[in-house]
Design a protein around this motif. Structure first.
Motif, PDB file in Angstrom:
ATOM      1  N   SER A 139       0.823  -1.212   0.000  1.00  0.00           N
ATOM      2  CA  SER A 139       0.000   0.000   0.000  1.00  0.00           C
ATOM      3  C   SER A 139       0.860   1.266   0.000  1.00  0.00           C
ATOM      4  O   SER A 139       0.386   2.341  -0.376  1.00  0.00           O
ATOM      5  N   THR A 141       3.682   1.697  -1.788  1.00  0.00           N
ATOM      6  CA  THR A 141       4.372   1.951  -3.064  1.00  0.00           C
ATOM      7  C   THR A 141       3.606   2.933  -3.946  1.00  0.00           C
ATOM      8  O   THR A 141       4.165   3.476  -4.888  1.00  0.00           O
ATOM      9  N   ASN A 142       2.313   3.156  -3.636  1.00  0.00           N
ATOM     10  CA  ASN A 142       1.535   4.119  -4.437  1.00  0.00           C
ATOM     11  C   ASN A 142       1.758   5.553  -3.989  1.00  0.00           C
ATOM     12  O   ASN A 142       1.271   6.481  -4.626  1.00  0.00           O
TER      13      ASN A 142
END
Ligand code: Z5A
Ligand code: MG
Length: 211
Positions: A139, A141-142
């Motif tokens: 979650s 990495t966005n």
């Protein structure tokens, strides 16, 4: 005779992009707005000569053996210890973005021995509280700018997260774990209520060191 009440030593820890810098800033702003003497710091502190070497390493312009960069991160904390101690003793609260635990987590995730990683941290001032921002690496990495520095790879971050969990278990008496997937505002209000209690609790307590 009035006795100077010491400031609190608060550290934020967690994986990359977990929101440490955002939450450190929000907490420091809030405390300052209430008239509480507060100073923010972050590690690595990249402006010293040791910090500049660390910066070159993190931005991939310099390679160093894992053991060497580990000791440089630790030396970067040691070179600021007198300054930190003086601030706390004169009553200033310190909000510190990453500390020894990042040092252990990233180096142990590379495969260095956990106890070896902890050893150079012993004797540094011990935080009164660590706010650990935890959520799944996927979650994170966005979030903005992920992947620009050396360590921002999913598999590696998952290993870092495992070491943070191990440290959280070991240091449970002063670590506070938060779900970092909630909104920045919700996180801030949860963190604030713990921090405000802490400030009063520690003001007459002696400083402690990592052991
Ligand atoms: N390192 C080490 O190896 N050994 C050591 O001893 C130490 C550090 C001290 C650089 O650290 C590297 O040094 C680091 C560990 C290693 N590894 N890497 N790479 P750094 O602290 O300089 O890294 P940074 O550049 O500040 O990134 P960060 O710390 O990983 O990010 P953050 O501070 O946790 O997150 P943020 O900047 O607050 O937020 C990131 C983004 O997410 C941003 O776009 C925010 O707007 C957004 N955000 C924040 N909160 C939320 C919530 N709640 N929801 C949604 N989006 C959010
Ligand atoms: Mg940050």
């Amino acid at each position: 005779m009035s006795v100077v009440k010491r400031g609190a030593f608060i550290v934020f820890e967690g994986c990359d992009r977990s929101g440490k810098t955002t939450q450190s800033r929000l907490l420091a702003e809030l405390l300052k707005s209430k008239g509480i003497a507060t100073v923010s710091m972050n590690f690595p502190e990249r402006s010293s000569s040791i910090g500049q070497v660390i910066n070159s390493y993190l931005t991939n312009s310099k390679d160093l053996p894992d053991e060497v960069i580990h000791l440089m991160f630790s030396a970067n904390r040691w070179e600021h210890m007198n300054q930190i101690k003086q601030q706390l003793l004169k009553g200033t609260t310190l909000i510190v973005d990453r500390y020894s635990y990042s040092g252990v987590a990233y180096s142990a995730a590379k495969g260095l021995d956990f106890d070896w990683c902890y050893a150079p941290e012993k004797g540094l001032l011990k935080p009164d509280a660590v706010f650990y921002l935890k959520t799944s690496v996927d979650s994170l990495t966005n979030r903005g700018q992920y992947g620009e520095e050396r360590y921002e790879k999913v598999e590696f971050q998952s290993r870092v997260a495992q070491v943070f969990d191990r440290i959280c278990y070991r240091e449970a008496s002063y670590w506070h774990q938060f779900d970092a997937s909630q909104s920045a505002e919700d996180l801030h209000s949860r963190i604030t209520s713990i921090a405000e209690d802490l400030l009063q609790k520690v003001e007459a307590q002696p400083l402690d060191t990592l052991s």
